[in-house]
Design an enzyme around this catalytic site. Sequence first.
Site, PDB file in Angstrom:
ATOM      1  N   ASP A  92      -3.467   3.841   0.414  1.00  0.00           N
ATOM      2  CA  ASP A  92      -3.736   4.125   1.820  1.00  0.00           C
ATOM      3  C   ASP A  92      -4.202   5.576   1.966  1.00  0.00           C
ATOM      4  OD1 ASP A  92      -3.883   3.796   4.534  1.00  0.00           O
ATOM      5  OD2 ASP A  92      -1.731   3.933   4.890  1.00  0.00           O
ATOM      6  N   GLU A 143     -10.409   2.312   7.583  1.00  0.00           N
ATOM      7  CA  GLU A 143      -9.393   2.240   8.636  1.00  0.00           C
ATOM      8  C   GLU A 143      -9.659   3.294   9.707  1.00  0.00           C
ATOM      9  OE1 GLU A 143      -5.458   3.149   7.259  1.00  0.00           O
ATOM     10  OE2 GLU A 143      -6.140   4.719   5.902  1.00  0.00           O
ATOM     11  N   GLU A 198       0.826  -1.201   0.000  1.00  0.00           N
ATOM     12  CA  GLU A 198       0.000   0.000   0.000  1.00  0.00           C
ATOM     13  C   GLU A 198       0.863   1.255   0.000  1.00  0.00           C
ATOM     14  OE1 GLU A 198      -1.739   0.928   4.137  1.00  0.00           O
ATOM     15  OE2 GLU A 198      -1.844  -1.263   4.062  1.00  0.00           O
TER      16      GLU A 198
END
Length: 252
Positions: free
Chosen positions: A151, A208, A121
């Site tokens: 990300d 996330e 990522e």
Amino acid sequence: MACDGCSASAKLDFEFSMAFQPIYDAVAGRVWGYEALVRGLSGEGAYDVLSKVSPEQKYRFDQDCRVKAIELASRLFPADEELMLSINFMPNAVYEPAACLRATLLAARRCSFPTSSIMFEFTENEEVSDTAHLRNIITEYRKHGFTTAIDDFGAGHAGLGLLVDFQPDLIKIDMKLIRGIDTSPVRQAVAAGIVGIAKELNITVLAEGIETEAEFLVLKATGIRLFQGYWFAKPAFEALPQIHSGSVLDRV
């Protein structure tokens, strides 16, 4: 053998290790994989370690992080489970994609760790001026069976522009968009829009930075499958933390 640029990179004058944080699959009801997060030998955070990396060392540091993550994961991951290992990389620390992968491939071979279980990522927060170079990196990584991810999606230098130039396998919605999403119709609408676009492009979405049950439930309702954050488990130094039990996770 590494490429000339990586070989010429200054050696590191400090040591580091990794912590691992689980990524939860809400559909399968199990851990999907773990992200390797750089830490100091006494558990110091990523910022503390990264502050020690000089410009002359970033190429070597990037290579060494990959190798360390694979070595530790091969030792920690249960042999009878299919788990993904997520590794951060710096596009600006890659001279020539194929050559810069040699150390990674050698480490995977030496540790008997399948390349199909590795996800690389890159973050939007690192500005990439040479988009053709990044496209070559992603193409080369996919040749070897690696999964690619963006990300911090929704923050940083690009955003939707990255999806126009590149179609990664996965995007991780930035925690700044996640925070308080359960009480924000605007954030919910933006998240739903990202999920819709990703579905059209056949890209998996991961949320996330989940810190509350309410955030998880709202995002799960949008169709997001993968989740990561302190609400599930904090990173564990050189260990695999358990997803917390006795919660709504037991009912989904």
